[in-house]
Enzyme design. Structure first.
Site, mmCIF file in Angstrom:
data_model
loop_
_atom_site.group_PDB
_atom_site.id
_atom_site.type_symbol
_atom_site.label_atom_id
_atom_site.label_comp_id
_atom_site.label_asym_id
_atom_site.label_seq_id
_atom_site.Cartn_x
_atom_site.Cartn_y
_atom_site.Cartn_z
ATOM 1 N N GLY A 15 43.712 43.525 46.872
ATOM 2 C CA GLY A 15 44.089 44.278 47.308
ATOM 3 C C GLY A 15 45.572 44.303 47.605
ATOM 4 N N ASP A 35 42.098 46.730 55.386
ATOM 5 C CA ASP A 35 41.358 46.078 55.721
ATOM 6 C C ASP A 35 40.414 45.806 57.727
ATOM 7 O OD1 ASP A 35 41.596 42.890 53.859
ATOM 8 O OD2 ASP A 35 41.032 42.697 56.429
ATOM 9 N N LYS A 221 34.793 40.647 32.758
ATOM 10 C CA LYS A 221 35.396 40.273 33.826
ATOM 11 C C LYS A 221 34.500 38.016 34.321
ATOM 12 C CE LYS A 221 37.982 38.434 37.237
ATOM 13 N NZ LYS A 221 39.273 38.023 36.518
ATOM 14 N N CYS A 277 38.189 31.697 42.425
ATOM 15 C CA CYS A 277 37.120 32.438 41.271
ATOM 16 C C CYS A 277 36.997 31.553 40.379
ATOM 17 C CB CYS A 277 37.542 33.254 40.834
ATOM 18 S SG CYS A 277 38.347 34.321 42.342
ATOM 19 N N PHE A 278 36.869 30.370 39.685
ATOM 20 C CA PHE A 278 35.981 30.319 38.895
ATOM 21 C C PHE A 278 34.988 29.474 39.040
ATOM 22 C CE2 PHE A 278 40.624 29.303 35.571
ATOM 23 C CZ PHE A 278 40.318 30.371 34.909
ATOM 24 N N LYS A 340 47.066 25.428 42.518
ATOM 25 C CA LYS A 340 48.324 25.920 41.440
ATOM 26 C C LYS A 340 49.929 26.320 42.058
ATOM 27 C CE LYS A 340 48.528 29.403 38.745
ATOM 28 N NZ LYS A 340 47.781 30.406 38.292
#
Ligand code: NAD
Ligand code: UGA
Length: 463
Positions: A15, A35, A221, A277-278, A340
């Protein structure tokens, strides 16, 4: 429809940066990011731009340019919903930790709460955009909630998944490979799609803006993330075979990546993929496939996660085995904790799991990460609930100086590919360590030959 007011619910990694770029590129549109988390909103509003809550190269400058002009951060969710013509939902959709689908399905409670809030507050027609990553057919549930409020407002639901990667979020948002927008095939649906296309057209070429039906967009997605993660698990699977056979995984990756059908990206063998996410999205895909009775499809994708877990465990096992089968009371320095480089995000970082394994073996872990705080590191470990907070505190120490972290260590583990690690005075580090001095390079980042010349025992992944 001329769009002049947008709101985004959720001021997180998606966001915040996404809306900052929309605001920068569309000065004629008022963009309000809301938020429930007051601390997060206060940080987005901090006069000192180095304190904004998300570290992404280039983001502070963009926020600095647009904030107060047409970009606003607020906790007044109702007001922002009331005023906006387009409402993006960018809230978190974590893996469920309870009930049906526990450990697999996406938890949609935050999505449902947003939908109910929009339904309650909206007094005129709205376009509601799914920005969060959602199971295919979630738009149906959102529509059902919105259409049953009884206040006669028309809602159009669009799916507009976000493909940015952390660490390169600004670059990805400024120059996206594509923008995907899914909507209804009705005239009203097409009008809503066009309104959002017009927003993106302010800086994205129209041939890069792809429109589809809602279900294709939602599923694309999950599919994109599954394919990306699959490439990493594929090369990581090969890395283990390389270690047994004398092949070098970097050479193999280069050789196959030159085939234009395969391509060179996302073939870097590693200690395993992390990030929020993965894993979450593949587990969700597996759950969806199972819920339709597609067990072979589910098993096929689940293997990507199984391989990734194996790779993380394999890395910690290699450290223990190489250090003469014991790391008890040995200092192991971790270079990097983030999942990462160029991000302060540590969600599902491989470092957490490698540390957990080594603490089980009674190692002392010394962490240096240029962007991750000691509190975050301890929170990550405590969240696993493997041992008491006191035990974690006595096993892990973080340092603000990498040379201090490495001093007197038996081994260094490279967990994040931060560029600065390549520039260190490795001779100085070697001189300060216990001998033999080992480096376990979970990112194949450092130059093995140079380090071996100094005297290090170097072990990369798949070499
Ligand atoms: P995040 O946890 O960083 O941010 C989500 C925010 O939503 C939080 O600040 C939370 O307080 C807020 N929130 C939750 N419920 C709310 C409510 N009812 N009202 C107001 N605020 C509420 O999550 P994120 O990393 O930004 O991810 C958001 C979504 O985007 C997820 O579905 C994720 O899968 C997807 N996504 C993430 C990335 C990424 O790189 N992180 C990339 C692409 C897609
Ligand atoms: C990933 C996708 O790349 C984005 O397109 C997507 O929008 C995002 O997930 C999301 O849905 O959240 P992200 O997780 O931020 O982005 O970062 P990646 O660059 O994909 O890296 C994920 C993990 O894979 C990292 O731990 C990284 O080190 C690892 N990785 C990546 C490898 O081990 N090898 C590679 O070759 C590439």
């Amino acid at each position: 429809m001329k769009i002049t007011k947008i709101c985004c619910i959720g001021a997180g990694y998606v966001g915040g940066p996404t809306m900052a770029v929309i605001a920068q590129k569309c000065p004629h549109i008022q963009v309000t990011v809301v938020d429930l988390n007051e601390e997060r909103i206060a940080a987005w509003n901090d006069a000192d731009l180095s304190n904004i809550p998300i570290y992404e190269p280039g983001l502070d400058a963009i926020v600095g340019e647009a904030r107060g002009r047409n970009l606003f951060f607020s906790t007044d969710v109702d007001k922002a919903i009331h005023e906006a013509q387009i409402i993006f939902i960018s809230v978190n959709t974590p893996t469920k930790t309870y009930g049906k689908g526990k450990g697999m399905a996406a938890d949609l409670k935050y999505i449902e709460l947003c939908s109910r809030q929009i339904a309650r507050v909206a007094k005129d027609n709205k376009i509601v955009v799914e920005k969060s990553t959602l199971p295919v057919r979630t738009a149906e549930a959102i529509k059902s909630i919105l259409d049953n409020t009884g206040n006669g407002v028309q809602f159009q639901i669009l799916s507009n998944p976000e493909f940015l990667a952390e660490g390169t979020a600004v670059e990805d948002l400024l120059n996206p490979d594509r923008i995907l927008i899914g909507g209804d095939t009705t005239a009203e649906g097409q009008e809503a799609i066009q309104a959002l296309v017009d927003v993106y057209s302010n800086w994205v070429a129209t041939d890069k803006i792809l429109t589809t039906n809602v279900w294709s967009s939602e599923l694309s997605k999950l599919t994109a993330n599954a394919f990306l993660a699959q490439r990493i698990s594929s090369i990581n699977a090969m890395s283990e075979l390389c270690e047994k056979t004398g092949a070098n995984v970097n050479e193999v990756a280069k050789a196959i990546g030159m085939d234009s059908r395969i391509g060179p990206k996302f073939l870097k063998a590693s200690v395993g993929f992390g990030g929020s996410c993965f894993q979450k999205d593949i587990l969700n895909l597996v759950y969806i496939a199972k819920s339709y009775g597609l067990y072979q499809v589910a098993d096929y994708w689940e293997q990507v996660i199984i391989m990734n877990d194996h790779q993380k465990r394999r890395f910690s096992n290699t450290i223990v085995r190489t250090l003469y089968n014991t790391v008890s009371d040995k200092k192991i320095a971790f270079l990097g904790w983030a999942f990462k480089k160029d991000t302060n995000d540590t969600r599902e970082s491989a470092a957490i799991y490698v540390a957990d394994d080594l603490i089980n073996e009674h190692a002392n872990i010394a962490v240096y990460d240029p962007k991750v705080s000691n509190k975050k590191i301890m929170d990550d470990l405590n969240y696993l609930e493997t041992r008491s907070v006191e035990d974690n505190n006595s096993s892990v120490k973080s340092y603000s100086d990498p040379y201090e972290a490495c001093q007197d260590a038996h081994a260094i583990a490279v967990l994040t590919e931060w560029d600065e690690f390549k520039t260190y005075d490795w001779q100085r580090i070697y001189d300060s360590m216990k001998k033999p001095a080992f480096i376990f390079d979970g990112r194949n980042l450092l130059n093995a030959k140079d380090l071996e010349t100094i005297g290090f025992v170097y072990q990369g992944v798949g070499s």
